[in-house]
Design a protein around this motif. Structure first.
Motif, short mmCIF file in Angstrom:
data_model
loop_
_atom_site.label_atom_id
_atom_site.label_comp_id
_atom_site.label_asym_id
_atom_site.label_seq_id
_atom_site.Cartn_x
_atom_site.Cartn_y
_atom_site.Cartn_z
N PHE A 203 0.67 -1.26 -0.05
CA PHE A 203 -0.08 0.01 0.05
C PHE A 203 0.61 1.30 0.06
CE2 PHE A 203 -3.73 -2.25 2.17
CZ PHE A 203 -4.03 -2.68 1.03
N THR A 204 2.01 1.38 0.59
CA THR A 204 2.76 2.58 0.72
C THR A 204 3.14 2.94 -0.68
OG1 THR A 204 3.64 1.83 2.77
CG2 THR A 204 4.80 3.61 1.64
N PRO A 205 3.81 2.22 -1.57
CA PRO A 205 4.04 2.62 -2.95
C PRO A 205 2.89 2.83 -4.02
CG PRO A 205 4.73 0.44 -2.89
CD PRO A 205 4.34 0.88 -1.45
N CYS A 206 1.92 1.90 -3.67
CA CYS A 206 0.66 2.06 -4.67
C CYS A 206 -0.18 3.07 -4.21
CB CYS A 206 -0.18 0.76 -4.46
SG CYS A 206 0.59 -0.68 -4.94
N SER A 207 -0.19 3.66 -2.96
CA SER A 207 -1.15 4.75 -2.72
C SER A 207 -0.42 6.19 -3.11
CB SER A 207 -1.27 4.86 -1.11
OG SER A 207 0.14 4.96 -0.44
N PHE A 208 0.79 6.25 -3.26
CA PHE A 208 1.74 7.39 -3.86
C PHE A 208 1.36 7.28 -5.23
CE2 PHE A 208 5.29 9.57 -5.66
CZ PHE A 208 5.44 10.47 -4.78
N VAL A 209 1.62 6.20 -5.94
CA VAL A 209 1.43 6.07 -7.45
C VAL A 209 -0.11 6.42 -8.00
CG1 VAL A 209 2.04 4.88 -9.53
CG2 VAL A 209 3.60 4.83 -7.79
N CYS A 210 -0.91 5.70 -7.28
CA CYS A 210 -2.29 5.66 -7.83
C CYS A 210 -3.09 6.57 -7.07
CB CYS A 210 -2.85 4.13 -7.09
SG CYS A 210 -2.05 2.69 -7.78
N TRP A 211 -2.98 7.43 -6.14
CA TRP A 211 -3.84 8.54 -5.84
C TRP A 211 -3.11 9.81 -5.34
CZ3 TRP A 211 -3.27 10.55 -0.90
CH2 TRP A 211 -2.89 9.83 -0.10
N TYR A 212 -1.75 9.58 -4.97
CA TYR A 212 -1.12 11.15 -4.79
C TYR A 212 -0.85 11.80 -5.97
CZ TYR A 212 2.20 14.52 -3.43
OH TYR A 212 3.03 15.76 -3.32
N ARG A 213 -0.02 10.77 -6.89
CA ARG A 213 0.44 11.41 -8.10
C ARG A 213 -0.77 11.89 -9.17
NH1 ARG A 213 5.16 13.49 -8.92
NH2 ARG A 213 5.05 13.21 -11.01
N PRO A 214 -1.72 11.17 -9.12
CA PRO A 214 -2.82 11.77 -10.12
C PRO A 214 -3.36 13.13 -9.50
CG PRO A 214 -3.25 9.13 -9.69
CD PRO A 214 -2.15 9.92 -8.89
N VAL A 215 -3.44 13.21 -8.11
CA VAL A 215 -3.94 14.47 -7.71
C VAL A 215 -2.88 15.59 -7.71
CG1 VAL A 215 -3.27 14.38 -4.99
CG2 VAL A 215 -5.44 15.60 -5.86
N TYR A 216 -1.73 15.18 -7.63
CA TYR A 216 -0.64 16.29 -8.01
C TYR A 216 -0.49 16.64 -9.26
CZ TYR A 216 4.15 17.76 -8.07
OH TYR A 216 5.29 18.70 -8.41
N LYS A 217 -0.66 15.66 -10.56
CA LYS A 217 -0.72 16.07 -11.87
C LYS A 217 -2.10 16.92 -12.13
CE LYS A 217 0.14 11.69 -13.13
NZ LYS A 217 0.63 10.94 -13.89
N ALA A 218 -3.09 16.52 -11.47
CA ALA A 218 -4.38 17.26 -11.96
C ALA A 218 -4.59 18.48 -11.36
CB ALA A 218 -5.49 16.69 -10.93
N PHE A 219 -3.82 19.04 -10.39
CA PHE A 219 -3.63 20.56 -9.96
C PHE A 219 -2.42 20.94 -10.60
CE2 PHE A 219 -5.99 18.91 -5.97
CZ PHE A 219 -7.09 19.95 -6.15
#
Length: 342
Positions: A203-219
């Protein structure tokens, strides 16, 4: 008896003011008037001083009319305390103005840096996340700079999401410690300890790639597709947070049920697991709050489902691997149709 010592006759019409002595004294200007001569003053014997006419007094100087103040001139009608309050307010306004100017300069610097990065061709940004030491054989995988890439309006929410991801990773580490403590007092909990290790690694790497990076790129680029990807994955993550909070036995989560069970085994282990359950509860509550905040900001950016579809189609057709696969599939289909026709 002479005329001056005898009384006049009753029938004699005599005017006392026509007496020669009186008229002689009145016509002589060498003597002062009665209001200036004091016959009882013994300090100045002799005849009275000669009369001196009093010079006419000078006219009073003309007074200059007061100058009327205009409405634009400052007037001080207040007391010392009021003036101090005005000075304090002025100082506060100057301080805020300096702060705004400093922020404006910082914003201009960031814009120039972004423009320089955008104009640069043939050179890519060096990845800086995760921050690994130089001797590590594996280098950073992503480039991340919130102060440079994210609009100042959304920097705060992106920073909070980054700290929330770090908090989630720390909670999983503490969950591993709790399951290890339970395994020390109950060896039958080996499955839970193994799953706790799996959840931490997964969950640690997957949460970073799957939901943090999308919100980062979205903004970062106002991407509708990344917004929808974040909403879908993060909602599933929040549901998983609720399951962690419950703490189903044998699932590798130190929630409330497992914590109460461990409290019967040993008080110290039970307290550790209940503390982990509190962290899971806070994590789930924060996940719901952050989901709502990101959704409220998403509605202000002008993103939509139609834009997400258009971005997805553009990304798919611009991918070299996808285009090559589509060309191969088309070629194979054409060759099969030609072979069947023969």
């Amino acid at each position: 008896m002479s005329k001056y010592t005898s009384f006049p006759e009753p029938n004699d019409d005599h005017n006392p003011f026509q007496d020669p002595s009186v008229t002689q004294h009145s016509s002589n200007t060498d003597y002062p008037t009665l209001d200036l001569y004091n016959p009882f003053d013994t300090r100045a014997p002799g005849p009275p001083p000669p009369y001196e006419a009093t010079p006419p007094s000078a006219p009073p100087p003309a007074q200059t009319p007061p100058i009327r103040t205009t409405p634009t001139e400052p007037r001080n009608y207040g007391s010392y305390g009021t003036q101090s309050a005005v000075n304090a307010t002025t100082a506060e306004l100057l301080r805020k103005q300096e702060e705004l100017e400093r922020k404006a300069k910082e914003l201009e610097r960031r814009e120039r840096e972004l423009d320089s990065h955008a104009r640069s061709t043939g050179s890519s940004r060096q990845n800086n996340w995760p921050p690994l030491p130089s001797f590590c054989p594996v280098g950073p995988c992503f480039y991340q700079d919130i102060n440079v890439e994210i609009n100042q309006r959304f920097q705060r929410i992106v920073t909070i999401m980054y700290y929330f991801w770090m908090f989630s990773a720390g909670t999983l580490i503490f969950n591993l410690i709790s399951c290890l403590a339970l395994f020390c007092v109950d060896v039958q909990n080996g499955v839970g300890l193994g799953l706790a290790i799996l959840w931490l690694v997964l969950f640690t790497p997957c949460s970073f790639v799957c939901w943090y990076r999308p919100v980062y790129k979205a903004f970062r680029s106002d991407s509708s597709f990344n917004f929808f990807a974040f909403f879908f994955i993060f909602f599933a993550q929040v549901v998983l947070y609720v399951i962690m909070t419950i703490g189903i036995p044998g699932w590798g989560f130190s929630g409330w049920i497992v914590g109460l069970y461990a409290l019967k085994k040993q008080v110290a282990v039970g307290v550790i697991m209940l503390l982990n359950a509190v962290l899971f509860t806070a994590q789930a509550a924060m996940g719901v709050v952050m989901l709502k905040k990101v959704h409220s900001l998403y509605r202000q950016t002008g993103a939509s489902f139609q834009k997400a579809q258009a971005e997805f189609a553009t990304e798919v057709f611009s991918n070299q691997a996808v285009r090559q696969a589509a060309a191969n599939a088309t070629t194979s289909a054409a060759q099969g149709a030609f072979t069947g026709a023969r």
